[in-house]
Design a protein around this motif. Sequence first.
Motif, PDB file in Angstrom:
ATOM      1  N   ASP A 131      62.453 -32.828   4.759  1.00 51.22           N
ATOM      2  CA  ASP A 131      63.680 -33.625   4.732  1.00 51.22           C
ATOM      3  C   ASP A 131      63.718 -34.628   3.575  1.00 51.22           C
ATOM      4  O   ASP A 131      64.571 -35.517   3.536  1.00 51.22           O
ATOM      5  N   LEU A 132      62.797 -34.501   2.604  1.00 51.98           N
ATOM      6  CA  LEU A 132      62.841 -35.386   1.442  1.00 51.98           C
ATOM      7  C   LEU A 132      64.009 -35.006   0.536  1.00 51.98           C
ATOM      8  O   LEU A 132      64.283 -33.820   0.318  1.00 51.98           O
ATOM      9  N   THR A 133      64.670 -36.016   0.009  1.00 49.08           N
ATOM     10  CA  THR A 133      65.703 -35.747  -0.996  1.00 49.08           C
ATOM     11  C   THR A 133      65.023 -35.409  -2.324  1.00 49.08           C
ATOM     12  O   THR A 133      63.842 -35.720  -2.520  1.00 49.08           O
ATOM     13  N   PRO A 134      65.732 -34.776  -3.245  1.00 49.99           N
ATOM     14  CA  PRO A 134      65.130 -34.492  -4.563  1.00 49.99           C
ATOM     15  C   PRO A 134      64.588 -35.744  -5.242  1.00 49.99           C
ATOM     16  O   PRO A 134      63.526 -35.714  -5.863  1.00 49.99           O
ATOM     17  N   GLU A 135      65.313 -36.855  -5.107  1.00 43.64           N
ATOM     18  CA  GLU A 135      64.853 -38.113  -5.716  1.00 43.64           C
ATOM     19  C   GLU A 135      63.557 -38.597  -5.057  1.00 43.64           C
ATOM     20  O   GLU A 135      62.628 -39.042  -5.737  1.00 43.64           O
ATOM     21  N   GLU A 136      63.485 -38.492  -3.728  1.00 38.12           N
ATOM     22  CA  GLU A 136      62.259 -38.896  -3.024  1.00 38.12           C
ATOM     23  C   GLU A 136      61.090 -37.996  -3.396  1.00 38.12           C
ATOM     24  O   GLU A 136      59.958 -38.480  -3.563  1.00 38.12           O
ATOM     25  N   ALA A 137      61.350 -36.697  -3.527  1.00 37.25           N
ATOM     26  CA  ALA A 137      60.283 -35.766  -3.911  1.00 37.25           C
ATOM     27  C   ALA A 137      59.742 -36.101  -5.294  1.00 37.25           C
ATOM     28  O   ALA A 137      58.521 -36.084  -5.526  1.00 37.25           O
ATOM     29  N   ILE A 149      56.751 -42.891   1.200  1.00 43.28           N
ATOM     30  CA  ILE A 149      57.836 -41.917   1.029  1.00 43.28           C
ATOM     31  C   ILE A 149      57.654 -40.722   1.959  1.00 43.28           C
ATOM     32  O   ILE A 149      58.601 -40.248   2.575  1.00 43.28           O
ATOM     33  N   ASP A 150      56.414 -40.244   2.067  1.00 46.77           N
ATOM     34  CA  ASP A 150      56.138 -39.045   2.889  1.00 46.77           C
ATOM     35  C   ASP A 150      54.878 -39.260   3.717  1.00 46.77           C
ATOM     36  O   ASP A 150      53.783 -38.831   3.335  1.00 46.77           O
ATOM     37  N   PRO A 151      54.996 -39.917   4.876  1.00 44.92           N
ATOM     38  CA  PRO A 151      53.809 -40.188   5.705  1.00 44.92           C
ATOM     39  C   PRO A 151      53.203 -38.945   6.344  1.00 44.92           C
ATOM     40  O   PRO A 151      52.100 -39.013   6.882  1.00 44.92           O
ATOM     41  N   ARG A 152      53.882 -37.799   6.286  1.00 44.19           N
ATOM     42  CA  ARG A 152      53.359 -36.579   6.895  1.00 44.19           C
ATOM     43  C   ARG A 152      52.581 -35.716   5.903  1.00 44.19           C
ATOM     44  O   ARG A 152      52.153 -34.622   6.266  1.00 44.19           O
ATOM     45  N   HIS A 153      52.398 -36.193   4.711  1.00 47.08           N
ATOM     46  CA  HIS A 153      51.613 -35.458   3.723  1.00 47.08           C
ATOM     47  C   HIS A 153      50.140 -35.750   3.986  1.00 47.08           C
ATOM     48  O   HIS A 153      49.647 -36.854   3.749  1.00 47.08           O
ATOM     49  N   ALA A 154      49.422 -34.753   4.485  1.00 46.21           N
ATOM     50  CA  ALA A 154      48.034 -34.960   4.917  1.00 46.21           C
ATOM     51  C   ALA A 154      47.143 -35.389   3.761  1.00 46.21           C
ATOM     52  O   ALA A 154      46.294 -36.286   3.908  1.00 46.21           O
ATOM     53  N   GLY A 155      47.303 -34.768   2.605  1.00 46.57           N
ATOM     54  CA  GLY A 155      46.474 -35.113   1.456  1.00 46.57           C
ATOM     55  C   GLY A 155      46.675 -36.540   1.005  1.00 46.57           C
ATOM     56  O   GLY A 155      45.716 -37.229   0.620  1.00 46.57           O
ATOM     57  N   ALA A 156      47.914 -37.013   1.042  1.00 48.44           N
ATOM     58  CA  ALA A 156      48.198 -38.396   0.657  1.00 48.44           C
ATOM     59  C   ALA A 156      47.569 -39.375   1.650  1.00 48.44           C
ATOM     60  O   ALA A 156      47.033 -40.413   1.250  1.00 48.44           O
ATOM     61  N   GLN A 157      47.634 -39.054   2.920  1.00 43.09           N
ATOM     62  CA  GLN A 157      47.010 -39.912   3.922  1.00 43.09           C
ATOM     63  C   GLN A 157      45.500 -39.994   3.691  1.00 43.09           C
ATOM     64  O   GLN A 157      44.893 -41.070   3.805  1.00 43.09           O
TER      65      GLN A 157
END
Length: 507
Positions: A312-318, A348-356
């Motif tokens: 559900d990220l917008t292009p700008e958020e991605a 921006i994306d708390p569900r990204h496992a690698g970022a966490q």
Amino acid sequence: MNVESNRRDQLASTDRSPTAEDRSPTDTSKPSRRRRVTRRLLAVLLGLSPLICTEIVLRMAGWQPSAPRDPFIGFDHLEPLFVAAPGNSGVMVTNPLKTPEFFCFQSFPRAKPKGEFRIFCLGGSTVQGRPYGSETSLTAWLELSLQAGDERRDYRVVNCGGISYASYRLIPMMEEVLEYEPDLIIVCSGHNEFLEARTYEKLRNVSPVRVRLRRILRHVRAFQLAEQWFGDDEAGPAECLPGEVDALLDYRGGLAVYHRDDVWQSNVQRHYGWNLRSLAAHAKQASIPILFLLPVANLVDCPPFKSESSTDLTPEEARSFDSHWQASMEEGRSPGEQLKSIRAAVAIDPRHAGAQFRLAKAYQTLGRHAEAATCFLEARNQDICPLRMLDPMYELAEELLALESVPYLDLRTVIEAAEQGQLPGDRLMVDHVHPTVYGHQLIASKIHEKLVTIGWVGPPSADLERRRAKAFQQHLSSLGEPYFARGKAKLEGLRLWTQGRANKQRK
């Protein structure tokens, strides 16, 4: 005339009885309300009286429901785990069809010798002792520990750990080992629930409220009896799985099959809860004690196996996420600057496992261990390829086992205590889920302690620590270097497997 008329009206007004309109509301409303509530309660109790009487009779009679058939999956053909040894010797051995690919070799007398305390330990590769073998698994150390603590009895711990075996594959195994006169069953399961493909198609429209209600009602004997008589069509026809594990990662490119699917993940977890109840029911029906082990995983030194950005990220958020992600990896930046960049990406994306996971490492570098622990756990929970038991599954297991009054030992606390309160890492874990040899020894010692606390085995001798240490060292010395060299070779193959780099091809 008018004066007399008014006087008569006043007297009449004084003498008449008060009407309902004249009465204060407090005169009658409270008794009336109490009577209405009492009548309604009596009506409800009267309506429930057959159910209450049935419940009382069933509990007084000691009635227990039979262990139900798995409503979610079935198997096309199952081979027994143990078969009679050649030569009609009265000894049971691991079925050659199951070794060495899935199980290690075990043997025991079909008829239990007098004075033997027999334990079967069911689970996956952690129970088996991977990447090494059963010789250094928790079952071997538990047998040595029990024997060191009580020489008056003979202890036998049979290792029933199957490679990639999930909880649903332990139920037929439980039914089999109950035939071999166990004194105790130990079950360790939870990491392998997402390895095989199942659709759970019939569960996709089941209300969560209904699921919760059924979970509560399953502790009512009358409901259990009705469910046993009339069946449980909640899940519809079961899917049919092959008799042996067919893991997605066993095939080349298996990692690519995994994608975020919250509904499927929820159904897998629900099936896991059903399996725990079923295993406990089988043991209870056979009047055999059962102990569950909640498995431990490497959180600090094992990155997620697969990450995906939220859909559900917008292009700008991605684009913004990618910018912060790349900035967090730039060389020459201070830990504080790296933390700022990766924290912005996670926002921006708390569900990204690698970022966490990267955020957890950044916190760890700065000594902010509490914040690091939160992110390590979230990285595991958001892993697209969940090869480690998830937090909701731990919570579900603790809730169900408490409701069923089934004892359990949380292996996370065992390893974390040895890590001085820190989350598990490479010091006591050889990979994502398998403890080191020393980790297995710690676990076995804690299981022994738990069994003594419950009262299933007697108090150990006063010099247990000395005798156990001596037995452990002698056993370890007897294995030799080739044993550990083979284990290290298997570990490398296991790492390739987790990366989706297996060589097997689907037909």
